[in-house]
Design a protein around this motif. Structure first.
Motif, mmCIF file in Angstrom:
data_model
loop_
_atom_site.group_PDB
_atom_site.id
_atom_site.type_symbol
_atom_site.label_atom_id
_atom_site.label_comp_id
_atom_site.label_asym_id
_atom_site.label_seq_id
_atom_site.Cartn_x
_atom_site.Cartn_y
_atom_site.Cartn_z
ATOM 1 N N SER A 482 -5.898 9.850 21.295
ATOM 2 C CA SER A 482 -6.060 11.005 20.789
ATOM 3 C C SER A 482 -5.115 12.145 21.131
ATOM 4 N N ASP A 483 -4.995 13.123 20.547
ATOM 5 C CA ASP A 483 -4.295 14.195 20.941
ATOM 6 C C ASP A 483 -4.409 14.996 22.359
ATOM 7 N N PHE A 484 -5.866 14.685 22.620
ATOM 8 C CA PHE A 484 -6.436 15.388 23.889
ATOM 9 C C PHE A 484 -6.910 14.469 24.883
ATOM 10 N N PRO A 485 -7.070 14.599 26.100
ATOM 11 C CA PRO A 485 -7.726 13.521 26.893
ATOM 12 C C PRO A 485 -9.321 13.668 26.756
ATOM 13 N N GLU A 486 -9.763 14.645 26.456
ATOM 14 C CA GLU A 486 -11.283 14.662 26.045
ATOM 15 C C GLU A 486 -11.623 14.058 24.970
ATOM 16 N N GLY A 487 -10.795 13.485 24.071
ATOM 17 C CA GLY A 487 -11.061 12.910 22.917
ATOM 18 C C GLY A 487 -11.040 13.736 21.581
ATOM 19 N N ASP A 488 -11.788 13.302 20.659
ATOM 20 C CA ASP A 488 -12.311 12.109 20.337
ATOM 21 C C ASP A 488 -11.220 11.053 20.103
ATOM 22 N N PHE A 489 -11.535 9.737 20.587
ATOM 23 C CA PHE A 489 -10.533 8.567 20.667
ATOM 24 C C PHE A 489 -10.832 7.816 19.566
ATOM 25 N N SER A 490 -9.752 7.125 18.720
ATOM 26 C CA SER A 490 -10.049 6.357 17.662
ATOM 27 C C SER A 490 -8.902 5.534 17.625
ATOM 28 N N ALA A 491 -9.385 4.242 17.177
ATOM 29 C CA ALA A 491 -8.121 3.065 17.207
ATOM 30 C C ALA A 491 -6.920 3.397 16.160
ATOM 31 N N VAL A 492 -5.739 2.841 16.943
ATOM 32 C CA VAL A 492 -4.671 3.048 16.238
ATOM 33 C C VAL A 492 -4.666 2.123 14.848
ATOM 34 N N ALA A 493 -4.188 2.885 14.058
ATOM 35 C CA ALA A 493 -4.179 1.754 12.685
ATOM 36 C C ALA A 493 -3.159 0.853 12.806
ATOM 37 N N ASP A 494 -3.680 -0.252 12.318
ATOM 38 C CA ASP A 494 -2.772 -1.611 12.478
ATOM 39 C C ASP A 494 -1.439 -1.215 11.509
ATOM 40 N N GLY A 495 -0.159 -1.651 12.148
ATOM 41 C CA GLY A 495 0.885 -1.293 11.569
ATOM 42 C C GLY A 495 1.530 0.285 11.693
ATOM 43 N N SER A 496 0.875 1.027 12.434
ATOM 44 C CA SER A 496 1.070 2.517 12.657
ATOM 45 C C SER A 496 2.441 2.660 13.172
ATOM 46 N N ALA A 497 3.292 3.613 12.863
ATOM 47 C CA ALA A 497 4.449 4.246 13.756
ATOM 48 C C ALA A 497 4.167 4.769 15.050
ATOM 49 N N ILE A 498 2.978 4.824 15.448
ATOM 50 C CA ILE A 498 2.770 5.241 16.600
ATOM 51 C C ILE A 498 3.206 4.243 17.666
ATOM 52 N N MET A 499 3.168 3.082 17.301
ATOM 53 C CA MET A 499 3.625 1.624 18.050
ATOM 54 C C MET A 499 4.942 1.525 17.548
ATOM 55 N N SER A 500 5.915 0.723 18.571
ATOM 56 C CA SER A 500 7.173 0.345 18.112
ATOM 57 C C SER A 500 6.960 -0.888 17.469
ATOM 58 N N PRO A 501 8.094 -1.344 16.852
ATOM 59 C CA PRO A 501 7.697 -2.470 15.812
ATOM 60 C C PRO A 501 7.931 -3.659 16.777
ATOM 61 N N SER A 502 7.896 -3.772 18.076
ATOM 62 C CA SER A 502 7.971 -4.821 19.136
ATOM 63 C C SER A 502 6.616 -5.569 18.860
ATOM 64 N N ASN A 503 5.453 -4.496 18.685
ATOM 65 C CA ASN A 503 4.090 -4.806 18.289
ATOM 66 C C ASN A 503 3.154 -3.833 17.747
ATOM 67 N N ARG A 504 2.968 -3.888 16.454
ATOM 68 C CA ARG A 504 2.390 -3.183 15.523
ATOM 69 C C ARG A 504 1.010 -3.620 15.182
ATOM 70 N N THR A 505 0.549 -4.792 16.000
ATOM 71 C CA THR A 505 -0.820 -5.364 15.660
ATOM 72 C C THR A 505 -1.941 -4.695 16.552
ATOM 73 N N ASN A 506 -2.874 -3.990 15.857
ATOM 74 C CA ASN A 506 -4.008 -3.774 16.683
ATOM 75 C C ASN A 506 -5.415 -3.615 15.890
ATOM 76 N N PRO A 507 -6.374 -4.444 16.523
ATOM 77 C CA PRO A 507 -6.428 -4.996 17.812
ATOM 78 C C PRO A 507 -5.265 -6.259 17.927
ATOM 79 N N THR A 508 -5.187 -6.819 19.091
ATOM 80 C CA THR A 508 -4.377 -7.993 19.266
ATOM 81 C C THR A 508 -5.079 -8.879 20.102
ATOM 82 N N VAL A 509 -4.662 -9.977 20.093
ATOM 83 C CA VAL A 509 -5.585 -11.106 20.829
ATOM 84 C C VAL A 509 -4.551 -11.750 21.652
ATOM 85 N N THR A 510 -5.016 -12.049 22.872
ATOM 86 C CA THR A 510 -4.288 -12.371 24.035
ATOM 87 C C THR A 510 -3.904 -13.851 23.826
ATOM 88 N N GLY A 511 -3.080 -14.531 24.500
ATOM 89 C CA GLY A 511 -2.658 -16.055 24.543
ATOM 90 C C GLY A 511 -3.085 -16.429 25.805
#
Length: 745
Positions: A482-511
């Motif tokens: 979110s742009d504010f700590p008060e929210g509203d929070f939404s899931a970052v879109a898969d492949g979004s530029a918000i995330m660096s290319p090191s991991n642009r998978t959202n949601p992700t599954v742990t090993g």
């Protein structure tokens, strides 16, 4: 969905507090507006309309005498929190009819320059307004019930002497100051200043002695210094066709700053008495061919900007030594950009050219961390890792240099562990994150050199654990923003530029290690996790969440805890590459059959032995993605636990373990208990002469599939594979080890 968290942080860093201002963000204006409610960035907050600014008629001589002020500001308003405004603490504020908030003194007029006559000012839209005009709404302001925010609305207000006051010609904008002292790392006086713009269709006919036309500007002004932030298009005494208006070149309603969720929103984080020395950072982001890249996100500290269609960006109010990151546009294969810069005394231009593909780790090099292949998973910033490299024997030197933005963050020598094999253990790279450039230079001592270069991402990470402290395999982890700590929070879109290319998978599954990692731009985040057969401890809810995580700072070793009835089982993944070996133990110099399945059709692979890397074979993979190949364990291999590693062309690898034992000393003429290969059958006879063959050993055919006495050399590859798999099972071979196929985006 359960939001009650059970989370832990290592290193004693406290989690961020959740602010409960009760602010509902929406794209509507204040409820007291006349005419239709505009749509856009203005937040519909009831406390913004608690008080009304007195509307005083303009004096008759106003046009002839500029200093006869048209109306008055609000009385001095006590704030429920402190504002550290560039080193000066303020606890009260004035709302002005000119679209500004001021500290210390009211100011009903326009701020013409950097004179000491003007007070500290927060200017969302500094111009002359006339709320007493027919068709206009009043200027309002107020404080939130919990005392965490102050708001002023200039919503549906007419500009001075406007001849058209129809609803679509009224100005609508807003300023909100929010207390941020309670956030992680916050101190007294930390605030966010937000400008929200719904519509700015026109300026009024503001004249001074009939010579000066109306004008407008926006930004942050400091007494005795000038503008620390002045938004582009704030050109001072320009014409009524201001570039800040809706149809202007720098339309405030069309842009944004440090806000992804809403066009027309500009957020400025004032932290710990920021220096008044503030400058603009601008530039262009292009690809290697010179084409502009739109949608890349450039970030500096707690500020960021998204590149326009022409690849340009602007970040205001920066100063000092900066690290600048560029996340490539969403759903592209470009590599993250990075630069160091020192902004001191003047605005700065910093351009970027993004590489179109990450440089892969070459076949002769391996990078592993905790048994995991860094080519597939990247590097975790708080753990050491191993680098090995195959080169000329007896080299004068083999040097590893790791660079970030052109600056070396590590330099060390690889040591020859066996002929032609070099290795080094690199300490943790914390606090470095993002893309790093690895360079290996080999001086063979005979006048020849070898140079290798590749890229790897260095990431902070978190872990999903059960209540016993065990990592949870197969947990689903989701990043929200979110742009504010008060929210509203939404899931970052898969492949979004918000995330660096090191991991642009959202949601992700742990090993198996339970880890997750994202490298993100500034903002406010939450992380949620769930896993099969697991719940929030002490609850029937299935999703555990962190508290609000303001970024920066970065969060390391974040842990989310779930209570699991039984160990979660990860469903098998079909068609994943897997390998097995025919025996779990092999002597030095012994033969082992390696069987592979699930690879790409006829792809190129190599079989290596680790710990000290040694290339064993390059088998041929069938059109069905399988191979069977016999390899010989080098006689110089140290006894102990080792790994058989199959390296793939995309830089990933598949691994299984094998134990190497010391070779058995044989006496010529002695029986080894094996059968001789006679007429295609094992007779059980003894090997009585040196060089006699032991029954059941495999040979290698030209197609790379092992053939022994039980397989005809003319048989189909599928038959050979089936027989080899059967032998592996009968001999108690190691179970297939499936690993997640990871490809670079």
């Amino acid at each position: 969905m359960m939001k009650s968290p059970l989370t832990r942080r290592r290193l004693g860093i406290a989690m961020a507090s959740i602010l409960t201002a009760g602010l509902a963000v929406s794209a509507t204006a204040a409820a007291n507006a006349t005419g239709p409610i505009p749509t856009g960035a203005v937040e519909d907050l009831s406390f913004c309309t608690q008080n009304t600014l007195a509307a005083v008629p303009f004096p008759e001589d106003y046009e002839e005498n500029h200093w006869s002020e048209p109306q008055v500001s609000s009385p001095e308003i006590e704030l429920p929190f402190s504002v550290n405004y560039y080193g000066t603490e303020h606890n009260s504020i004035f709302v002005n009819p000119s679209g500004t908030l001021t500290f210390g003194d009211p100011w009903e007029g326009y701020i013409w320059g950097g004179s000491s006559d003007y007070p500290d000012a927060i200017a969302a839209f500094d111009t002359m307004l006339e709320p007493q005009r027919d068709g206009s709404s009043e200027i309002t302001y107020g404080v939130s019930a919990d005392g965490s925010a102050f708001c002023a609305n200039w919503v549906n207000v007419a500009p001075h002497e406007a001849t058209d006051t129809s609803p679509e010609k009224l100005l609508s904008f807003q300023t909100i100051i929010r207390d941020r002292s309670a956030l992680t790392g916050g101190v007294k006086g930390d605030v966010d200043v937000t400008f929200n713009y719904d519509q700015l269709p026109q300026l009024g006919a503001y004249w001074w002695n009939g010579e000066v036309p109306a004008t407008a500007q926006a930004g942050l002004f400091v007494k005795d210094h000038g503008w620390t932030v002045r938004l582009p298009g704030s050109d001072g005494r320009n014409s009524p066709e201001s570039p800040l208006l809706d149809d202007g070149e720098f339309a405030l309603t069309a842009g944004s700053a440090n806000a992804l969720d809403q066009q027309g929103r500009y957020i400025f984080a004032l932290r710990d008495g920021d220096s008044v020395e503030r400058y603009d950072l601008t530039g262009t982001v292009r690809d290697a061919s010179g084409n502009p890249l739109a949608g890349a996100v450039v970030s500096v500290g707690n500020k960021f900007a998204t590149t326009a269609a022409d690849g340009t960006y602007r970040i205001s109010a920066v100063y000092g030594s900066l690290s600048i990151r560029v996340n490539p546009p969403a759903n592209t294969d470009f590599v993250q950009g990075f630069a160091w810069a020192n902004v001191d005394g003047a605005d700065m231009v910093q351009d970027f050219v993004l590489k179109e593909e990450q440089l892969r780790i070459p076949r002769e090099t391996t990078v592993t961390q905790g048994g995991r292949d860094a080519a597939a998973y990247g590097l975790y910033w708080s753990l050491p890792f191993d680098v090995t490299h195959s080169a000329c024997e007896g080299a004068e030197s083999v040097t590893l240099e790791i660079l970030k933005g052109g600056n070396a963050i590590y330099t060390g020598d690889l040591v020859e562990s066996s002929p032609g094999q070099y290795a080094v253990t690199v300490p943790p790279l914390y606090p470095t994150t993002g893309i790093a450039d690895f360079r290996i230079t080999v001086d063979c001592g005979d006048g020849t050199t070898q140079n290798v270069e590749f890229d790897l991402y260095i990431d902070p990470a978190g872990t999903i654990l059960d209540t016993e402290g065990n990592a949870i395999d197969g947990a689903t982890v989701t990043l929200l923003r979110s742009d504010f700590p008060e929210g509203d929070f939404s899931a970052v879109a898969d492949g979004s530029a918000i995330m660096s290319p090191s991991n642009r998978t959202n949601p992700t599954v742990t090993g198996e290690d339970g880890r997750f990692a994202w490298d993100v731009i500034p903002g406010y985040y939450r992380v949620e996790a769930s896993a099969p057969n697991c719940t929030v401890p002490g609850s029937a809810e299935t999703v555990v969440s962190t508290e609000v995580l303001p970024v920066p700072p970065e969060y390391l070793d974040l842990e989310l805890v779930l209570e699991c009835a039984e160990a979660p089982v990860t469903p098998p993944v079909e068609d994943e590459p897997a390998i097995s070996v025919s025996v779990s133990e092999a002597e030095q110099g012994g033969t082992v059959t390696v069987t592979g399945a699930g690879f790409d059709s006829e792809e190129a692979v190599e079989i290596w032995l680790h710990s000290t890397p040694a290339l064993l074979a390059t088998p041929s993979v069938t059109s069905e993605g399988a191979f069977v190949h016999a390899v010989t364990i080098p006689t110089a291999t140290e006894p102990g636990l080792h790994s058989i590693v199959v390296k793939r062309a995309d830089g990933t690898s598949v691994t299984t373990s094998i134990t190497v034992t010391k070779a058995t000393v044989k006496t010529p003429g002695g029986s080894n208990g094996g059968g001789s290969n006679a007429g295609g059958s094992n007779t059980g006879g003894s090997n009585t002469t040196p060089g006699g063959s032991a029954g059941g050993n495999s040979t290698t055919s030209s197609d790379g599939l092992g053939t022994g006495s039980g397989l005809a050399t003319t048989g189909a590859a599928e038959s050979a594979l089936a027989a080899a798999l059967a032998i592996a099972v009968l001999l108690g071979g190691v179970a297939l080890l499936a690993v997640r196929r990871v490809r670079e985006s």
